[in-house]
Structures are given as C-alpha cells and as structure tokens.
Design a protein around this motif. Structure first.
Motif, PDB file in Angstrom:
ATOM      1  N   THR A 186       0.807  -1.223   0.000  1.00 26.85           N
ATOM      2  CA  THR A 186       0.000   0.000   0.000  1.00 26.85           C
ATOM      3  C   THR A 186       0.838   1.270   0.000  1.00 26.85           C
ATOM      4  OG1 THR A 186      -0.108  -0.029   2.418  1.00 26.85           O
ATOM      5  CG2 THR A 186      -1.908  -1.119   1.214  1.00 26.85           C
ATOM      6  N   ARG A 187       2.101   1.140   0.337  1.00 24.05           N
ATOM      7  CA  ARG A 187       2.964   2.324   0.453  1.00 24.05           C
ATOM      8  C   ARG A 187       4.387   1.910   0.156  1.00 24.05           C
ATOM      9  NH1 ARG A 187       5.732   4.929   5.157  1.00 24.05           N
ATOM     10  NH2 ARG A 187       5.103   3.145   6.397  1.00 24.05           N
ATOM     11  N   GLY A 188       5.171   2.865  -0.355  1.00 24.64           N
ATOM     12  CA  GLY A 188       6.582   2.610  -0.601  1.00 24.64           C
ATOM     13  C   GLY A 188       7.460   3.547   0.201  1.00 24.64           C
ATOM     14  N   ILE A 189       8.652   3.073   0.505  1.00 20.46           N
ATOM     15  CA  ILE A 189       9.665   3.909   1.152  1.00 20.46           C
ATOM     16  C   ILE A 189      10.977   3.739   0.389  1.00 20.46           C
ATOM     17  CG2 ILE A 189       8.629   3.867   3.454  1.00 20.46           C
ATOM     18  CD1 ILE A 189      10.760   1.747   4.228  1.00 20.46           C
ATOM     19  N   ALA A 190      11.810   4.752   0.478  1.00 18.63           N
ATOM     20  CA  ALA A 190      13.152   4.708  -0.108  1.00 18.63           C
ATOM     21  C   ALA A 190      14.068   5.530   0.777  1.00 18.63           C
ATOM     22  CB  ALA A 190      13.144   5.267  -1.534  1.00 18.63           C
ATOM     23  N   TRP A 191      15.317   5.131   0.853  1.00 18.95           N
ATOM     24  CA  TRP A 191      16.335   5.883   1.590  1.00 18.95           C
ATOM     25  C   TRP A 191      17.226   6.586   0.577  1.00 18.95           C
ATOM     26  CZ3 TRP A 191      16.294   6.495   6.747  1.00 18.95           C
ATOM     27  CH2 TRP A 191      15.550   5.595   7.500  1.00 18.95           C
ATOM     28  N   ILE A 192      17.457   7.888   0.793  1.00 20.61           N
ATOM     29  CA  ILE A 192      18.325   8.651  -0.108  1.00 20.61           C
ATOM     30  C   ILE A 192      19.259   9.532   0.723  1.00 20.61           C
ATOM     31  CG2 ILE A 192      16.710   8.644  -2.049  1.00 20.61           C
ATOM     32  CD1 ILE A 192      15.929  11.527  -1.259  1.00 20.61           C
ATOM     33  N   PRO A 194      30.379  10.416   8.229  1.00 20.40           N
ATOM     34  CA  PRO A 194      28.945  10.140   8.377  1.00 20.40           C
ATOM     35  C   PRO A 194      28.189  10.510   7.095  1.00 20.40           C
ATOM     36  CG  PRO A 194      29.578  12.039   9.700  1.00 20.40           C
ATOM     37  CD  PRO A 194      30.833  11.483   9.100  1.00 20.40           C
ATOM     38  N   LEU A 195      27.270   9.647   6.710  1.00 16.27           N
ATOM     39  CA  LEU A 195      26.415   9.894   5.552  1.00 16.27           C
ATOM     40  C   LEU A 195      24.979   9.835   6.053  1.00 16.27           C
ATOM     41  CD1 LEU A 195      25.997  10.260   2.478  1.00 16.27           C
ATOM     42  CD2 LEU A 195      25.885   7.753   2.321  1.00 16.27           C
ATOM     43  N   ARG A 196      24.345  11.016   6.109  1.00 18.19           N
ATOM     44  CA  ARG A 196      22.951  11.086   6.574  1.00 18.19           C
ATOM     45  C   ARG A 196      22.021  10.758   5.417  1.00 18.19           C
ATOM     46  NH1 ARG A 196      20.909  14.150  11.004  1.00 18.19           N
ATOM     47  NH2 ARG A 196      19.408  15.048   9.570  1.00 18.19           N
ATOM     48  N   GLU A 197      21.076   9.872   5.712  1.00 17.58           N
ATOM     49  CA  GLU A 197      20.047   9.527   4.735  1.00 17.58           C
ATOM     50  C   GLU A 197      18.684   9.878   5.308  1.00 17.58           C
ATOM     51  OE1 GLU A 197      21.526   5.867   2.037  1.00 17.58           O
ATOM     52  OE2 GLU A 197      20.657   5.302   3.956  1.00 17.58           O
ATOM     53  N   ILE A 198      17.799  10.296   4.419  1.00 20.51           N
ATOM     54  CA  ILE A 198      16.419  10.543   4.811  1.00 20.51           C
ATOM     55  C   ILE A 198      15.543   9.464   4.177  1.00 20.51           C
ATOM     56  CG2 ILE A 198      16.723  13.029   5.124  1.00 20.51           C
ATOM     57  CD1 ILE A 198      15.291  13.381   2.394  1.00 20.51           C
ATOM     58  N   ARG A 199      14.466   9.159   4.867  1.00 17.87           N
ATOM     59  CA  ARG A 199      13.518   8.198   4.311  1.00 17.87           C
ATOM     60  C   ARG A 199      12.378   8.977   3.670  1.00 17.87           C
ATOM     61  NH1 ARG A 199      11.201   4.099   8.455  1.00 17.87           N
ATOM     62  NH2 ARG A 199       9.881   5.862   8.958  1.00 17.87           N
ATOM     63  N   GLY A 218      10.361  12.331   7.965  1.00 19.73           N
ATOM     64  CA  GLY A 218      10.960  12.757   9.225  1.00 19.73           C
ATOM     65  C   GLY A 218      11.959  11.777   9.806  1.00 19.73           C
ATOM     66  N   THR A 219      12.130  10.619   9.173  1.00 18.90           N
ATOM     67  CA  THR A 219      13.070   9.630   9.689  1.00 18.90           C
ATOM     68  C   THR A 219      14.419   9.807   8.997  1.00 18.90           C
ATOM     69  OG1 THR A 219      11.240   8.107  10.046  1.00 18.90           O
ATOM     70  CG2 THR A 219      13.458   7.173  10.089  1.00 18.90           C
TER      71      THR A 219
END
Length: 181
Positions: A128-134, A165-170, A154-155
C-alpha cells in the motif's frame, strides 16, 4: 529517443546491473562518499544475481543499452520502523524501493517508468505504500521522488561511509503512480 522500455531483469542482465550500480554511485555520490569507499565498491554481481532470481529487479533500457534499474520488495521491519522503533499500522504492506539511473541517461523518463512499473507490481502483491532511503544531500533523488508525490517522513539515519557520516532521509509515498507524457 530510441525505444525505451522497462522489463523484469534476466540473469544475463546481472553484469550490467552491477556496472550501473558501481558507476552511478562513483559519479553521483563522489561529493558525498569518500573516494576510497567508492573505489572499493567491489563486485556486487552475486548480490544482484540473487535479487534478480527472486524477481525483485526491473531494468530500464533505451535501445540496446541497460540504463537503470529498480529493486523493490517488502520492507524489512527495521527499514519501516519509526525513529522510536515502533511500527506504523501499515508496516506489513510497506515496500522498500530503490531506483537508480545512470546520470548520462537521466531526465529521459527512465526513473519514472521504473518507479511506476514497480509500484504497479507492488500494489498487485498487496503493498500500500513505498519507502526509499536517499542521501540527505542528494537533491536529484529528492526531486525525483517529490515529483512522484513522495516526501520525507521525518526519519533520518546516519551511515558510516569510510569514517565519514552519511545522513540519509527516508521518503515515503503511495503506489498509485501514473506515467505521463
């Protein structure tokens, strides 16, 4: 533009998928990831062979060239959990998606075709929903997902990229995507 298609990856696509993965990361993330980490990207063909065998990979082609891919499937619990570790009500129907198109083939609709085709298959399988990290600093990917109606939820996570460090957002969004144009 030559004939552009999206299809399920075949075992003979694995070397090109691995090359696109490696070359695109080395180009697109050169500013974000240390050179030695990018240079050390090893042979990922075995991992890609397994994903292809499981039917989780779509490829975009233009003419005779494989120009990008999308891997998708059910999102593991740790990928869909909120920052506090709790799971959303739709955790069991959330899919994890990753789209990658070689920069030299960008802005030709390949990413959109990959994402829309993956979304259709995921919906058919009950997602029903998709997520991706970038990467947080990757505005190209952020813009791509925003155009598809996906947004940061917000994650954030921080990965160790060779001591940097490599910050990723969802990003998250619906799976009712239509091809336009």
């Amino acid at each position: 533009m030559a004939d552009a298609t999206v299809r399920t990856a075949k075992p003979e696509d694995v070397p090109e998928i691995a090359r696109v993965h490696r070359d695109t990361w080395r180009t697109a993330y050169a500013r974000l990831v240390p050179e030695e980490v990018l240079a050390g990207l090893g042979d990922t063909a075995q991992a890609w062979a397994e994903a292809v065998e499981e039917g989780q990979v779509l490829v975009a082609t233009e003419g005779r060239f494989l120009v990008g891919f999308c891997v998708s499937g059910s999102a593991p619990r740790e990928e869909v959990a909120r920052a506090d570790g709790t799971l959303p009500a739709d955790a069991g129907t959330t899919a994890l998606v990753s789209v990658l198109v070689e920069p030299r083939w960008a802005r030709r609709g390949h990413g959109g075709r990959l994402l829309a085709t993956a979304a259709q298959a995921l919906r058919a399988n009950g997602s029903t929903r998709g997520i991706a990290w970038i990467p947080e600093a990757d505005r190209v990917s952020a813009n791509f997902y925003e155009k598809a109606g996906w947004a940061g939820d917000g994650t954030v996570r921080t990965l160790d990229a060779g001591g940097r460090p490599l910050r990723e957002i969802r990003v998250s969004g619906g799976l009712t995507l239509l091809l336009t144009g």
